[in-house]
Every structure is written in structure tokens, then in C-alpha cells.
Design a protein around this motif. Sequence first.
Motif, PDB file in Angstrom:
ATOM      1  N   ILE A 169       0.694  -1.389   0.163  1.00  0.00           N
ATOM      2  CA  ILE A 169       0.092  -0.044  -0.048  1.00  0.00           C
ATOM      3  C   ILE A 169       1.094   1.011   0.252  1.00  0.00           C
ATOM      4  N   LEU A 170       0.689   2.239  -1.023  1.00  0.00           N
ATOM      5  CA  LEU A 170       1.379   3.403  -0.945  1.00  0.00           C
ATOM      6  C   LEU A 170       0.308   4.585  -0.797  1.00  0.00           C
ATOM      7  N   ILE A 171       0.702   5.700   0.273  1.00  0.00           N
ATOM      8  CA  ILE A 171       0.159   6.654   0.260  1.00  0.00           C
ATOM      9  C   ILE A 171       1.477   7.809  -0.261  1.00  0.00           C
ATOM     10  N   ARG A 172       1.140   8.261  -1.459  1.00  0.00           N
ATOM     11  CA  ARG A 172       2.201   9.158  -2.208  1.00  0.00           C
ATOM     12  C   ARG A 172       2.232  10.236  -1.310  1.00  0.00           C
ATOM     13  N   ALA A 173       3.325  10.631  -1.236  1.00  0.00           N
ATOM     14  CA  ALA A 173       3.861  11.841  -0.710  1.00  0.00           C
ATOM     15  C   ALA A 173       5.403  12.500  -0.874  1.00  0.00           C
ATOM     16  N   ALA A 174       5.341  13.430  -1.890  1.00  0.00           N
ATOM     17  CA  ALA A 174       6.652  13.714  -2.375  1.00  0.00           C
ATOM     18  C   ALA A 174       7.549  14.376  -1.095  1.00  0.00           C
ATOM     19  N   GLU A 175       8.780  14.285  -1.717  1.00  0.00           N
ATOM     20  CA  GLU A 175       9.769  14.809  -0.524  1.00  0.00           C
ATOM     21  C   GLU A 175       9.573  16.320  -0.037  1.00  0.00           C
TER      22      GLU A 175
ATOM     23  N   PHE B  15      -7.326   3.060  -0.043  1.00  0.00           N
ATOM     24  CA  PHE B  15      -6.326   3.900   0.680  1.00  0.00           C
ATOM     25  C   PHE B  15      -5.041   3.973  -0.680  1.00  0.00           C
ATOM     26  N   SER B  16      -4.607   2.977  -1.028  1.00  0.00           N
ATOM     27  CA  SER B  16      -3.468   3.158  -1.738  1.00  0.00           C
ATOM     28  C   SER B  16      -3.310   4.089  -3.259  1.00  0.00           C
ATOM     29  N   ASP B  17      -2.202   4.685  -3.449  1.00  0.00           N
ATOM     30  CA  ASP B  17      -2.239   5.418  -4.566  1.00  0.00           C
ATOM     31  C   ASP B  17      -1.286   4.573  -5.659  1.00  0.00           C
ATOM     32  N   ALA B  18      -1.041   3.577  -5.358  1.00  0.00           N
ATOM     33  CA  ALA B  18      -0.085   2.551  -6.299  1.00  0.00           C
ATOM     34  C   ALA B  18      -1.030   2.189  -7.307  1.00  0.00           C
ATOM     35  N   PRO B  19      -0.388   2.113  -8.790  1.00  0.00           N
ATOM     36  CA  PRO B  19      -1.001   1.682  -9.576  1.00  0.00           C
ATOM     37  C   PRO B  19      -1.868   0.463  -9.638  1.00  0.00           C
ATOM     38  N   ASN B  20      -1.264  -0.724  -8.904  1.00  0.00           N
ATOM     39  CA  ASN B  20      -2.181  -1.807  -8.662  1.00  0.00           C
ATOM     40  C   ASN B  20      -3.063  -1.915  -7.444  1.00  0.00           C
ATOM     41  N   ALA B  21      -3.530  -0.765  -6.992  1.00  0.00           N
ATOM     42  CA  ALA B  21      -4.124  -0.482  -5.949  1.00  0.00           C
ATOM     43  C   ALA B  21      -5.626  -1.607  -5.815  1.00  0.00           C
ATOM     44  N   LEU B  22      -6.070  -1.610  -6.892  1.00  0.00           N
ATOM     45  CA  LEU B  22      -7.348  -2.212  -7.540  1.00  0.00           C
ATOM     46  C   LEU B  22      -7.162  -3.697  -7.248  1.00  0.00           C
ATOM     47  N   GLU B  23      -5.842  -4.094  -7.423  1.00  0.00           N
ATOM     48  CA  GLU B  23      -5.472  -5.645  -7.674  1.00  0.00           C
ATOM     49  C   GLU B  23      -5.057  -6.205  -6.365  1.00  0.00           C
ATOM     50  N   GLY B  24      -5.249  -5.282  -5.410  1.00  0.00           N
ATOM     51  CA  GLY B  24      -4.859  -5.641  -4.048  1.00  0.00           C
ATOM     52  C   GLY B  24      -3.341  -5.403  -3.518  1.00  0.00           C
ATOM     53  N   GLY B  25      -2.684  -4.499  -4.689  1.00  0.00           N
ATOM     54  CA  GLY B  25      -1.575  -4.355  -4.284  1.00  0.00           C
ATOM     55  C   GLY B  25      -0.582  -5.196  -4.276  1.00  0.00           C
ATOM     56  N   SER B  26      -0.802  -6.211  -5.177  1.00  0.00           N
ATOM     57  CA  SER B  26       0.113  -7.193  -5.135  1.00  0.00           C
ATOM     58  C   SER B  26       1.365  -7.000  -6.109  1.00  0.00           C
ATOM     59  N   LEU B  27       2.445  -7.422  -5.665  1.00  0.00           N
ATOM     60  CA  LEU B  27       3.840  -7.220  -6.301  1.00  0.00           C
ATOM     61  C   LEU B  27       4.445  -8.677  -6.940  1.00  0.00           C
ATOM     62  N   GLY B  28       3.737  -9.619  -6.338  1.00  0.00           N
ATOM     63  CA  GLY B  28       4.195 -10.982  -6.883  1.00  0.00           C
ATOM     64  C   GLY B  28       5.454 -11.301  -5.947  1.00  0.00           C
TER      65      GLY B  28
ATOM     66  N   SER C 275       9.578   6.778   2.325  1.00  0.00           N
ATOM     67  CA  SER C 275      10.538   6.707   1.007  1.00  0.00           C
ATOM     68  C   SER C 275      10.465   7.930   0.332  1.00  0.00           C
ATOM     69  N   PRO C 276      11.287   8.209  -0.463  1.00  0.00           N
ATOM     70  CA  PRO C 276      11.059   9.597  -1.307  1.00  0.00           C
ATOM     71  C   PRO C 276       9.767   9.511  -1.999  1.00  0.00           C
ATOM     72  N   ASN C 277       9.130   8.572  -2.162  1.00  0.00           N
ATOM     73  CA  ASN C 277       7.935   8.327  -2.895  1.00  0.00           C
ATOM     74  C   ASN C 277       6.623   8.650  -2.067  1.00  0.00           C
ATOM     75  N   GLY C 278       6.698   8.260  -0.841  1.00  0.00           N
ATOM     76  CA  GLY C 278       5.682   8.453   0.199  1.00  0.00           C
ATOM     77  C   GLY C 278       5.765   7.353   1.200  1.00  0.00           C
ATOM     78  N   PHE C 279       4.623   7.016   1.848  1.00  0.00           N
ATOM     79  CA  PHE C 279       4.340   6.060   2.976  1.00  0.00           C
ATOM     80  C   PHE C 279       4.124   4.755   2.491  1.00  0.00           C
ATOM     81  N   HIS C 280       4.490   3.541   3.211  1.00  0.00           N
ATOM     82  CA  HIS C 280       4.359   2.404   2.563  1.00  0.00           C
ATOM     83  C   HIS C 280       3.998   1.349   3.772  1.00  0.00           C
TER      84      HIS C 280
END
Length: 440
Positions: free
Chosen positions: A190-196, A230-243, A272-277
Amino acid sequence: MQKIIKLKQSFALLIGLVLLTSVVHAESDKKTEIVKMDRIVAIVDQVVITEKELADRIKSVTAQLEKQGTELPPPTILEKQILERMITDRLQLQFASQTGLRIDDNQLDKTIERIAGQNKMDIPAFKKALLDDGIQYRKFREDIRNEITLARLREREVDNRINITESEIDSFISLQSASNTSDEYEIAHILIRAAEDTAPEDLKKLRAKAEDALAQLQSGKDFAKISAGFSDAPNALEGGSLGWKNGAQIPALFLEALKPLKAGEMSQILRSPNGFHILKVTNRRGGSSPLVVNQTHVRHILIKFSEIVSEKDALTRMASIKERLDNGEKFEDLARQYSDDGSAKSGGDLSWVNPGDTVPEFEKTMNVLALGEISNIIKTQFGLHVIQVLERRNQDMSKEAARIKARQEIRARKSDEAYQDWVRELRDRAFVELRLEDKY
């Protein structure tokens, strides 16, 4: 060499004289209308890349990236990246043609049939589906031909020349063991996007959002549903799976958080620089986990079909052999005398085989036999068989699997590096003139 370069430059100038616009007289209002035609954006040796070709490729790539949920770079950067890729593709296709690498129509047709089959369609239905998506079948066919050509070219010029020593494999395994990166993790994210450079008050709100998501997860809410909400990741609707990812593929920040987690456990909030994970280990394997394989010690007798031996004749011969086996004759003696397999000289002994080592029909029959039992006659793509299982055991194959995997990863890394070097050399030797800037 200078003469060749001058010839190429002369060719470039000649191409540059191509008419870019035409005057069309509109009959309806008698006004002169300027209609912009195609223009050249790059010259690659003796071929050109036009603006329309570039626009078509950008459209195709953009659609694919959007479908995957990948964030697009700014248009000008995307345009330059795609043009550079088109240039390297043209150079490689030219080199393939010059060196006699061709993909014949029969091979191309079989590949397209396989693609259609994977999509559960016959060729007419596949052509219609392409047309419905705005893709001309003829262009799709040539694109597939080019893809096969590029793959074969890379295999010939790069992959087949890579050598991997046993000492390299030893070093790779030692390094992985020392860095504890040999484990593999199946991860959801899950990614909550937040730039530096996010303003402090906004950053506080985003952090609170991440904490809310984590609290709901810890209370037992489904990870996939929280990801979708909640997630801003591209795969949020797929459950956030990264494999599945091995340790070497995971950023250090994530890896350190994952190491102590067991399957089903979640990390705390990571910045991380991209946000909260928030990470969840769905499963993990490898490293310290032994790979135990059920092996079978088996032997067989094979009678092959041929232009001389028909299936009917082979069945008659095998039926006679089976009858002799049933009457107590030694399996190994009959295998040495009659089997058409390379194992005949060792009495038909195939030694210890792992799951997947034999064709499905053979493995299915082998797996249901009791020790010492001889099978009925079975048919596979190789001919007719009778099988006997001698022993079974559970074998720890962790070391063998680790060496196979190490070889594959070393080969992949070496191949990528060698391929990039080869493409760079190919481009350095070529005449390339960029005209993309002319439009700005």
C-alpha cells in the motif's frame, strides 16, 4: 570511412528534400488550404523514421502503460525515449537483414496461431479482435516478425556467447548467503504518495491516512480492500500485489522491514521519497527453507514408431515383450534387447527422476505404480512404453536448485550488460541524424 560517411550524409540530404506539405484547393469555397503531410524525425543509415510512425508508437506504448497502471513521464521525455528505442530497433533489423537473418512466413504463421490460441481464438476471430482494437492485421504480423527477429538476433549475437563458470556460481551463492538476500517474498503493498517537498501540514495529513490504513489492517480488515480504498499505487485495485521478489530485487528499505516478517505479517509504516508504505508478506520461500522433492527411480522399455515400424507393428512387438515380462523374464534383459531408447544399454534404467522430468503421460502412469510393478502399455509422443518403478525417495534439492537459479540470474545479468554494450557499438557505427527538435 570518410567516403562512406559522406555518402550517408548525401543520402540524408536527399531524403530531406521530401515534400512535407501540399497545397489542396478546396472545391467548396475555392480557398487554398495548407494540409500538413508526414515529416521525417530521424534518419538511420538508409531508412527514415517519420512523425506518423513515431506518433503511432507513442499511442501504442501509452495505451499499454495506462493499461498496466504505470505512471507516464512528461510527453517530451516519453517521445524522446520512444524515438531512441525505434532507432535501436531499426539498426538491429538492418543488421539482421545484412547478415542473413530471416523469419520465414511459415514460422511467423505458427507464432501468430499460438498467440491466437492463447487468447482462445482461431485466426479469423483473432483478426476481427485486432481490427476492433484499431490494429491492422498486416501491421500486427510485421510487428511480430520484427519481435522474433530481434529476439533471434540477440540470441545469436549476445546470449550464445555468454560463458558462466562454476566459480562464478560459487561466488554468487556465497554473496547471497552473506547478504541474506536469497529468500524470496510474495509481497502486497500500500502506498500513500507523498513527495519529498510536500508541505508539512499536507505531510501530516498523509501520515495520518497511512496510520488509519494500518490500524484497520491490524484490526483484521482485508488487505486487498484497504489497498483499493487507500493506496495510490497503480495496482491498488488488484490488492496491491507485487508478486514474488527475491532479496536482490527489493529496495534495501523494504528488505530490512521484510526480513523479520513471517507469512501473513505486515510491516510498520515506511517512509521513502515516494511516500508512506505498508508491506505485507503473503508468503516467503527459499534461503533457509529446504526444497524437498519426491524422486522416483524408474526404468522403461520403448518401441518407437517410424516409416518402417507402424503403430500397429510397434503395438504387436510391445505386447509380446509385455507378455514375456508378465511370465517372469528379466526387465533389464528385454530392455537391452528390444528398447529403442538410449537407456537400453543400462537395462532401461532412467535413474532418479524429478517431477516434470518426463512427459505427462509417462509421469502419471509412473506415479500410480507400486514398487516393482510393471505398467500396462502406454503411448506418448515418443512411442510405446512399459514402465517399472524400482524405488522412491524424498530428496533435498536445495543446493542443486540454488545453483540452477544462480546460473540463470548470472546469465540474465551478463546478457543484459552485453546486449546494451552491443547495441551501443551498433549505434556508434551507424549514421543517425535526429530531427525531432525541428518541431519545437
